[in-house]
Design an enzyme around this catalytic site. Structure first.
Site, PDB file in Angstrom:
ATOM      1  N   ASP A 127       4.722   7.357  20.341  1.00  0.00           N
ATOM      2  CA  ASP A 127       4.081   6.244  21.029  1.00  0.00           C
ATOM      3  C   ASP A 127       4.715   4.922  20.611  1.00  0.00           C
ATOM      4  O   ASP A 127       5.870   4.893  20.177  1.00  0.00           O
ATOM      5  CB  ASP A 127       2.571   6.253  20.748  1.00  0.00           C
TER       6      ASP A 127
ATOM      7  N   SER B 225      -3.022   8.486  29.793  1.00  0.00           N
ATOM      8  CA  SER B 225      -2.703   8.249  28.382  1.00  0.00           C
ATOM      9  C   SER B 225      -3.958   8.286  27.529  1.00  0.00           C
ATOM     10  O   SER B 225      -3.918   8.658  26.362  1.00  0.00           O
ATOM     11  CB  SER B 225      -2.041   6.876  28.215  1.00  0.00           C
TER      12      SER B 225
ATOM     13  N   HIS C  72      -0.697   0.293  22.837  1.00  0.00           N
ATOM     14  CA  HIS C  72      -0.842   1.658  23.348  1.00  0.00           C
ATOM     15  C   HIS C  72      -0.972   2.686  22.232  1.00  0.00           C
ATOM     16  O   HIS C  72      -1.856   3.547  22.251  1.00  0.00           O
ATOM     17  CB  HIS C  72       0.372   1.949  24.234  1.00  0.00           C
TER      18      HIS C  72
END
Length: 757
Positions: A160, A538, A214
């Site tokens: 990530d 996600s 994220h």
């Protein structure tokens, strides 16, 4: 990365337990369910939250708070005991209503008064992890969390954007050191602890710091520790307690993306390091357009991981609701779709004619007056960036045909003097409302269906000057039904790269998910927050990743395919009303949208039977689909050739789902199940097939006497009764024992050719 997240930043697993507990209205005595923990006096009174309409215009004056209280007290006059001393709280910001102690008879009297909307008894709610763990049946000290020690000892790897290692979700108080088998380390200046046991960067900045958000969000979703007082945008009174799916698991973070995006070479380097370090499961909330398996780095890397017992969990993509838009389609990958949860950030639009529409908003303006405002809508004014009239003091309807309100449109309304915005959702998104930003103007997002009605009201008659509206902010509401619903953006099958293999595999929460957020990436809002609300597959992916860690903890010797099977066959095909899960249009969702169903953690750790698949089985599938060169590319082995394995068509792969051609002639597939439940177990086949589809299972009963015993059966499907126009028929096969239901979807698809079967 962008295709896996509706926003540039992404997802997670943490929710706030509701500050409100909705019911649909007054329930007569004897029919109301008693809420645990409700306060009740010796006289039989209990505290109710009573929702009412705003005060009539005649009661409103300069002291708005006083006017509301007088209005609220008026509901109690004549019901016994007076009004002033009975009102415990008078609400004027988050909702229009009050709290009062009432007997059943007094509540009945209040409910008959003009202006009454609904009432529900006060509850003592348990503030625990985001809403998602509770929605998925995870409870502290009980059930799966208790049986697996919250995933303690399992190691989750993340590919990530890095991590904010100082976030409280990743503290290590009370955690044991990593298992002796762990080989990873933390790249300076990051200092490892017993929670974060590995951190490495494979991008240009050479730091594992998350400058996007994220990675922190996905990591917190999968395995964040319990953090009290979690809140974003002021939602959730006092904040809830946030946690991931496996709060006891260890974390290893491999930064393969930055603000500029992700490169496949970096991704493979991170995956390679993770497998070497010894992770138990790998979470990949990344992906791109559909690519042949032998040209897809994620598929190739995931094959190596699976061959070593490491299941790779990947996002299915955010290109829905169009068909065949999936990413990460290899059968050895666990591909995740996104759905809703039973929570809403309610912002109700009330029109001047009394009709109400339940929208949502992250902008819960506590100071917004509940008085009505003139409603402005200009047909053809799609983007709200110019106005053909003075909109000062007006509520503006915007129809931008986008899933997320453009900030430019909201700012244009504000600068032109508008007091609020009703934003109409993109038609293709149906009932999916994606909340992404905090806006500096009161607003509510409504569905396209409701928006059409609101526009109709605004355009009604030759004179529109009397049309009015307001927004009632109700903060966080839980228990919303139906849930889950497939999120509109969630990519759909059928798979292009793996034709004949059902994809996605599973659905998990991915719509409007609250989770950890790095301090380095400010969240726009009235104040600074260390949590954020984001949507995307996600977000759904780390939910499943954390559950995989729980299953791995319970069954450390299971293969990646066995764990995947357990999650798929134990999933639920129904929502919280007991009906088939619906899609964004509130139509029955296809298996190409939900996969096997919605994940159920408690059942996943005890599935009864599993469909296992070995490396040679996958090799046979690759040879049948793509040939010798592809086998070499994917396996990286010159010693394994197509001549050494039996070719396996997609329909014959021992997958936990069955996809066959839709045709009149019978088509037979074989499957083998392994007993992982009680040694002595008896299972009976139960078939659910639609009209026109005939499904026969032989044998129809399976008897086991040992753990790990294997049994093979044949499923024959015929669509002789299907109409010529029918393209797809869906059903299911469930193996039912005294303790387990092992369910596999059956899809008969006219688009499936015999060549690949």
């Amino acid at each position: 990365m962008d295709r896996m997240a509706v926003s540039p930043a992404v997802c997670a697993i943490v929710f706030l337990v509701a500050a409100t507990c909705p019911v649909l209205g007054y329930v007569p005595q004897g029919a109301a369910r008693r809420s645990a923990g409700a306060r009740r006096s010796h006289g039989g009174a209990r505290t109710y939250i009573v929702l009412v309409e705003p005060p009539p215009a005649g009661l409103q004056h300069a002291d708005d708070e006083a006017a509301h209280r007088l209005w609220h007290e008026s509901f109690l006059r004549g019901s016994g005991g007076g009004g002033r001393r009975r009102v415990r709280h008078s609400y004027t910001s988050v909702l229009s209503g009050f709290a009062a102690r009432l007997t059943d008879g007094e509540l009945a009297a209040v409910s008959r008064k003009p202006g009454f909307v609904r009432a529900f008894p006060e509850r003592r709610v348990q503030l625990m992890t985001t809403r998602t763990p509770a929605f998925l049946g995870l409870e502290p000290g009980r059930g799966v969390w208790n049986a697996t020690s919250y995933g303690e000892g399992a190691i989750i790897g993340f590919l990530d954007t890095g991590i904010d290692e100082k976030h409280p979700s990743f503290r290590d108080e009370g955690m044991p050191p990593p298992p002796a088998r762990w080989k990873g380390a933390c790249q300076p200046p990051v200092r490892c602890n017993n929670k974060l046991i590995g951190a490495a960067s494979f991008v240009g900045d050479n730091t594992t710091t998350d400058a996007v958000g994220h990675g922190t969000h996905t990591t917190g979703t999968a395995a964040g520790r319990f953090v009290e007082g979690a809140s974003a945008f002021g939602l959730g009174a006092g904040g809830g307690t946030a946690a991931g799916m496996a709060p006891g698991a260890h974390l290893a973070v491999y930064k393969v993306c930055d603000a500029q995006g992700c490169f496949e070479s970096d991704l493979l380097a991170g995956m390679d390091a993770a497998v070497k370090d010894g992770v138990d499961v790998l979470s990949v909330s990344l992906g791109g357009v559909s690519t042949p398996l032998d040209k897809d780095p994620i598929a190739i890397g995931a094959f190596a991981a699976a061959s070593k017992g490491i299941l790779v969990v990947c996002a299915g993509g955010n290109s829905g609701p169009l068909p065949s838009t999936l990413s990460n389609e290899a059968p050895w990958i666990l591909t995740v779709a996104a759905g809703s949860v039973d929570r809403s950030f309610r912002a109700t639009v009330r029109l001047g004619d009394g009709e109400m529409f339940e929208g949502e908003s992250l902008t819960q303006d506590k100071h917004f007056s509940s008085m009505v405002y003139p409603l402005y809508y200009s047909q053809g004014m799609n983007y709200c960036d110019f106005f053909d009239a003075n909109i000062t003091g007006m509520m503006v309807v915007c129809d931008t045909e986008t899933p997320v309100p453009p900030m430019s449109s909201i700012e244009a309304v504000r600068e032109a003097g508008g007091v609020g915005v009703v934003f109409i959702n993109e038609p293709d998104f149906g009932y999916t409302i994606v909340l992404e930003k905090y806006y500096n103007l009161p607003m509510s997002q409504v569905t396209a269906v409701d928006g059409t009605k609101i526009m109709g009201y605004a355009m009604k008659g030759s004179s529109r000057t009397n049309h009015t509206a307001t927004i009632v902010f109700n903060s966080t509401v839980v228990g919303v039904k139906p849930a889950p619903i497939v999120a509109a953006f969630s990519s759909r099958g059928p798979s292009v790269a793996s034709p004949g293999v059902l994809k996605p595999d599973i659905m998990a929460p991915g719509l409007n998910i609250l989770a950890a957020w790095p301090s380095l990436v400010p969240v726009e809002g009235p104040e600074s927050y260390s949590f954020n609300i984001i949507s995307g597959t996600s977000m759904a992916t780390p939910h499943v990743t954390g559950i995989v860690a729980l299953v791995k903890k319970a069954h450390p010797d299971w293969s990646a395919a066995a764990i995947k099977s357990a999650i798929m066959t134990s999933s639920s095909a129904v929502d919280n009303e007991g009906n088939q899960i619906m899609d964004e249009e509130h139509q029955t969702a296809s298996s190409y949208a939900v996969g096997a169903g919605h994940v159920v953690p408690a059942k996943a750790v005890d599935p009864g039977l599993v469909y296992d698949i070995g490396v040679r089985d996958y090799a046979g599938y690759i040879c049948k689909l793509l040939g010798e060169a592809a086998l070499k590319a994917i396996t990286g082995s010159a010693n394994l050739t197509c001549a050494e394995v039996e070719p396996v068509g997609a329909a014959q792969l021992n997958y936990p789902a069955i996809v066959v051609p839709l045709r009149a002639e019978p088509f037979a597939v074989n499957r083998t199940v392994t007993n992982v439940g009680p040694a002595r177990s008896s299972y009976t086949a139960k078939v659910d097939a639609p009209k026109g589809l005939t499904v026969k299972v032989e044998p129809a009963e399976l008897e086991f006497t040992e753990v790990k015993e294997r049994k093979t059966f044949t499923v024959t499907v015929s669509a002789a009764g299907a109409s010529d126009e029918q393209k797809i028929a869906e059903g299911s096969l469930s193996w039912v024992s005294q303790d387990h239901v092992v369910r596999s979807p059956i899809v008969a698809d006219s688009g499936i050719t015999l060549m690949g079967c």
